[in-house]
Structures are given as structure tokens and as C-alpha cells.
Design a protein around this motif. Structure first.
Motif, mmCIF file in Angstrom:
data_model
loop_
_atom_site.group_PDB
_atom_site.id
_atom_site.type_symbol
_atom_site.label_atom_id
_atom_site.label_comp_id
_atom_site.label_asym_id
_atom_site.label_seq_id
_atom_site.Cartn_x
_atom_site.Cartn_y
_atom_site.Cartn_z
ATOM 1 N N THR A 26 4.199 11.594 -8.670
ATOM 2 C CA THR A 26 2.985 12.155 -9.256
ATOM 3 C C THR A 26 2.310 11.084 -10.094
ATOM 4 O O THR A 26 2.898 10.595 -11.067
ATOM 5 N N LEU A 27 1.129 10.697 -9.695
ATOM 6 C CA LEU A 27 0.398 9.665 -10.419
ATOM 7 C C LEU A 27 -0.319 10.294 -11.609
ATOM 8 O O LEU A 27 -1.105 11.233 -11.442
ATOM 9 N N PRO A 28 -0.070 9.791 -12.822
ATOM 10 C CA PRO A 28 -0.795 10.318 -13.984
ATOM 11 C C PRO A 28 -2.271 9.938 -13.912
ATOM 12 O O PRO A 28 -2.676 9.083 -13.132
ATOM 13 N N ALA A 29 -3.067 10.571 -14.756
ATOM 14 C CA ALA A 29 -4.521 10.386 -14.722
ATOM 15 C C ALA A 29 -4.939 8.924 -14.885
ATOM 16 O O ALA A 29 -5.934 8.495 -14.307
ATOM 17 N N MET A 30 -4.176 8.152 -15.659
ATOM 18 C CA MET A 30 -4.575 6.763 -15.892
ATOM 19 C C MET A 30 -4.572 5.945 -14.594
ATOM 20 O O MET A 30 -5.240 4.914 -14.502
ATOM 21 N N TYR A 31 -3.822 6.401 -13.597
ATOM 22 C CA TYR A 31 -3.844 5.760 -12.286
ATOM 23 C C TYR A 31 -4.712 6.545 -11.307
ATOM 24 O O TYR A 31 -5.376 5.961 -10.452
ATOM 25 N N ALA A 32 -4.676 7.862 -11.410
ATOM 26 C CA ALA A 32 -5.410 8.697 -10.456
ATOM 27 C C ALA A 32 -6.920 8.545 -10.605
ATOM 28 O O ALA A 32 -7.646 8.482 -9.609
ATOM 29 N N THR A 33 -7.405 8.471 -11.842
ATOM 30 C CA THR A 33 -8.858 8.384 -12.053
ATOM 31 C C THR A 33 -9.468 7.146 -11.421
ATOM 32 O O THR A 33 -10.476 7.246 -10.712
ATOM 33 N N TRP A 87 -9.968 7.583 -7.704
ATOM 34 C CA TRP A 87 -11.180 8.302 -7.300
ATOM 35 C C TRP A 87 -12.386 7.376 -7.328
ATOM 36 O O TRP A 87 -13.282 7.475 -6.483
ATOM 37 N N ASP A 88 -12.419 6.454 -8.308
ATOM 38 C CA ASP A 88 -13.503 5.464 -8.349
ATOM 39 C C ASP A 88 -13.476 4.586 -7.106
ATOM 40 O O ASP A 88 -14.509 4.271 -6.518
ATOM 41 N N ALA A 89 -12.267 4.184 -6.699
ATOM 42 C CA ALA A 89 -12.127 3.353 -5.500
ATOM 43 C C ALA A 89 -12.593 4.119 -4.270
ATOM 44 O O ALA A 89 -13.253 3.556 -3.386
ATOM 45 N N LEU A 90 -12.282 5.415 -4.203
ATOM 46 C CA LEU A 90 -12.729 6.237 -3.078
ATOM 47 C C LEU A 90 -14.247 6.339 -3.059
ATOM 48 O O LEU A 90 -14.876 6.219 -2.006
ATOM 49 N N GLU A 91 -14.839 6.549 -4.213
ATOM 50 C CA GLU A 91 -16.296 6.683 -4.304
ATOM 51 C C GLU A 91 -17.008 5.438 -3.785
ATOM 52 O O GLU A 91 -18.057 5.530 -3.141
ATOM 53 N N HIS A 92 -16.422 4.273 -4.034
ATOM 54 C CA HIS A 92 -17.033 3.015 -3.622
ATOM 55 C C HIS A 92 -16.485 2.498 -2.285
ATOM 56 O O HIS A 92 -16.877 1.419 -1.840
ATOM 57 N N GLY A 93 -15.567 3.252 -1.680
ATOM 58 C CA GLY A 93 -14.990 2.812 -0.415
ATOM 59 C C GLY A 93 -14.204 1.519 -0.538
ATOM 60 O O GLY A 93 -14.120 0.734 0.406
ATOM 61 N N ASP A 94 -13.593 1.296 -1.709
ATOM 62 C CA ASP A 94 -12.902 0.038 -1.985
ATOM 63 C C ASP A 94 -11.409 0.188 -1.698
ATOM 64 O O ASP A 94 -10.606 0.503 -2.585
ATOM 65 N N ASP A 95 -11.008 -0.040 -0.438
ATOM 66 C CA ASP A 95 -9.598 0.142 -0.079
ATOM 67 C C ASP A 95 -8.701 -0.928 -0.707
ATOM 68 O O ASP A 95 -7.529 -0.684 -0.961
ATOM 69 N N HIS A 96 -9.262 -2.109 -0.959
ATOM 70 C CA HIS A 96 -8.472 -3.160 -1.616
ATOM 71 C C HIS A 96 -8.095 -2.742 -3.034
ATOM 72 O O HIS A 96 -6.940 -2.888 -3.462
ATOM 73 N N ARG A 97 -9.052 -2.182 -3.759
ATOM 74 C CA ARG A 97 -8.789 -1.719 -5.126
ATOM 75 C C ARG A 97 -7.795 -0.557 -5.123
ATOM 76 O O ARG A 97 -6.909 -0.483 -5.990
ATOM 77 N N ALA A 98 -7.916 0.338 -4.146
ATOM 78 C CA ALA A 98 -6.993 1.465 -4.048
ATOM 79 C C ALA A 98 -5.561 0.975 -3.878
ATOM 80 O O ALA A 98 -4.627 1.501 -4.507
ATOM 81 N N GLN A 99 -5.366 -0.048 -3.044
ATOM 82 C CA GLN A 99 -4.018 -0.582 -2.866
ATOM 83 C C GLN A 99 -3.505 -1.202 -4.161
ATOM 84 O O GLN A 99 -2.344 -1.020 -4.525
ATOM 85 N N GLU A 100 -4.364 -1.919 -4.876
ATOM 86 C CA GLU A 100 -3.943 -2.548 -6.134
ATOM 87 C C GLU A 100 -3.468 -1.499 -7.142
ATOM 88 O O GLU A 100 -2.457 -1.696 -7.825
ATOM 89 N N ILE A 101 -4.199 -0.386 -7.233
ATOM 90 C CA ILE A 101 -3.851 0.666 -8.190
ATOM 91 C C ILE A 101 -2.506 1.288 -7.838
ATOM 92 O O ILE A 101 -1.631 1.439 -8.705
ATOM 93 N N LEU A 102 -2.324 1.634 -6.577
ATOM 94 C CA LEU A 102 -1.059 2.246 -6.158
ATOM 95 C C LEU A 102 0.107 1.279 -6.308
ATOM 96 O O LEU A 102 1.197 1.650 -6.736
ATOM 97 N N GLN A 103 -0.132 0.038 -5.952
ATOM 98 C CA GLN A 103 0.931 -0.958 -6.048
ATOM 99 C C GLN A 103 1.334 -1.168 -7.505
ATOM 100 O O GLN A 103 2.523 -1.284 -7.819
ATOM 101 N N ALA A 104 0.352 -1.186 -8.416
ATOM 102 C CA ALA A 104 0.642 -1.362 -9.833
ATOM 103 C C ALA A 104 1.475 -0.198 -10.365
ATOM 104 O O ALA A 104 2.446 -0.398 -11.116
ATOM 105 N N TYR A 105 1.117 1.026 -9.954
ATOM 106 C CA TYR A 105 1.889 2.189 -10.403
ATOM 107 C C TYR A 105 3.314 2.145 -9.867
ATOM 108 O O TYR A 105 4.281 2.320 -10.627
ATOM 109 N N LEU A 106 3.458 1.923 -8.568
ATOM 110 C CA LEU A 106 4.786 1.947 -7.962
ATOM 111 C C LEU A 106 5.667 0.818 -8.493
ATOM 112 O O LEU A 106 6.872 0.998 -8.687
ATOM 113 N N GLN A 107 5.074 -0.343 -8.742
ATOM 114 C CA GLN A 107 5.863 -1.450 -9.278
ATOM 115 C C GLN A 107 6.388 -1.121 -10.672
ATOM 116 O O GLN A 107 7.572 -1.321 -10.967
ATOM 117 N N LYS A 108 5.511 -0.574 -11.515
ATOM 118 C CA LYS A 108 5.909 -0.315 -12.901
ATOM 119 C C LYS A 108 6.781 0.925 -13.037
ATOM 120 O O LYS A 108 7.825 0.891 -13.711
#
Length: 210
Positions: free
Chosen positions: A152-159, A162-183
Motif C-alpha cells: 500500500t503506497l502512502p499518499a506521499m508516493y501515491a499523489t 497521479w501527477d505522472a499519470l496526468e502528464h503521461g510521464d511513465d519515466h517519472r512513474a517508474q522513479e516514484i515506484l522504484q523509490a518507494y519499493l527500495q526504501k
């Protein structure tokens, strides 16, 4: 498209599916036939067209739709006329995806607005590699592994997702998920040292909006 870009796209695709699934059954109702799906997408392309002449606008829209689906314009004509009812599996899946993603834009914006600032659940089967360049305090290994992940991704990662989805930025989406999973997943907030990970491949990623 490279494999890396392909698995990045699956992240935003998973979020789009989650938004669509949040609609009511009636709102989720989409065209069932190839002709119906192609016609719905053609109407969308015609709305986007800047052509003022109706015939030219329709021709331009069909050409854009062909490019969008990765087929020849002649194929689009056959889909629209009903002469081609069963396109190849890859094209049929593309039609489904494009219709689903473009349907009910106003309602989907409302879903996303309500989801911002909240946590979001993910389920995934992903392949991770570990850092291979040794640095002080970094655990390294050349091995890559597939893992089944339910988090479950907390809001600090989930929000920002949604910004990445709005802009169609798949690279940014991967960075966010990778940062959460790593930490949080691999290092458990720092309990297990500092393991660097890299998302190498993705079988699927499903999201659930509460």
C-alpha cells in the motif's frame, strides 16, 4: 519500443484501469463490437481534427486512428464498415485499451481528484536487479529476481503518481515506484542497510483505489 519503456507503460496502464474500474457498471459499459469500438475512437479523432471541411476531417481522423492502432487505413475502413469483425489479437487488445482509456473523461477526472492525497494499493509481479557498482554502505549483487509484491503506497508516493499519470510521464512513474519499493519494501525504512534496486521488467501492475 524498448523493453524498459514497455514495462514503464504498464505502470500508467495499471492506473488507468484502476480509474476505469472505479466507475459504476453502467458508466463502465463500452462498445462490444469491433465496429462499435472503431466508431467511438473515430468520433474522438474527429473532435480533435482541425480540418474544417467535413470530408477532409473524416479522412484525416481515419488516418490518425490507423496510426493510433498501428494498422493501415484500409484496415480502419474495414473495421468501421463491419467487414472485419475479428482483428488480430494484438489489434483487438489495442482497440479495447484505447476505448477504455478514452471513455468518460469527465468522470475519470473526478475519480482521480478524489483519489489524490490518499493511499493506493498495488499488486505486481516484477523483476528487480540490485546495484552492481560498489560504494561504501551499498549492498550489491549481480543477480536479478522476480518478486510478487502486494503493498500500500502512502499518499506521499501515491499523489505524485497521479501527477505522472496526468502528464503521461511513465519515466517519472517508474522513479516514484522504484523509490518507494527500495526504501520501504527492500530496506524496510532503513532497517536492512542500503540496498539499491532497479526495476528491470514488469509482468503486470494492478492498482486498487479505496
Amino acid at each position: 519500443m524498448t523493453q524498459k519503456n514497455n514495462h514503464r507503460e504498464r505502470i500508467l496502464d495499471g492506473m488507468r484501469r484502476a480509474v476505469h474500474d472505479k466507475l459504476t457498471p453502467k458508466q463502465r459499459d463500452l462498445p462490444k463490437t469491433t465496429k462499435g469500438k472503431a466508431s467511438a475512437l473515430l468520433r474522438e479523432e474527429m473532435k480533435r481534427s482541425t480540418e474544417t471541411d467535413p470530408r477532409k476531417r473524416e479522412a484525416a481522423a481515419k488516418k490518425s486512428l490507423a496510426a493510433r492502432l498501428g494498422v493501415k487505413v484500409d484496415s480502419v475502413y474495414r473495421y468501421l464498415s463491419g467487414k472485419r469483425k475479428n482483428p488480430p489479437k494484438e489489434i483487438a487488445e489495442k482497440l479495447d485499451k484505447e476505448v477504455r482509456d478514452s471513455a468518460k473523461p469527465g468522470l475519470k477526472k473526478k475519480v482521480i481528484k478524489e483519489a489524490r492525497g490518499k493511499s493506493i494499493r498495488i499488486q505486481s509481479r516484477a523483476k528487480f536487479g540490485y546495484g552492481t557498482t560498489a560504494r561504501p554502505g551499498v549492498t550489491t549483487t549481480p543477480d536479478s529476481r522476480w518478486r510478487n509484491i502486494a503493498e500500500t503506497l502512502p499518499a506521499m508516493y501515491a499523489t505524485p503518481l497521479w501527477d505522472a499519470l496526468e502528464h503521461g510521464d511513465d519515466h517519472r512513474a517508474q522513479e516514484i515506484l522504484q523509490a518507494y519499493l527500495q526504501k520501504e519494501y527492500f530496506n524496510e525504512g532503513g532497517k536492512h542497510g542500503n540496498v539499491e534496486v532497479q526495476l528491470e521488467d514488469l509482468d503486470y501492475m494492478d492498482f486498487t483505489i479505496d
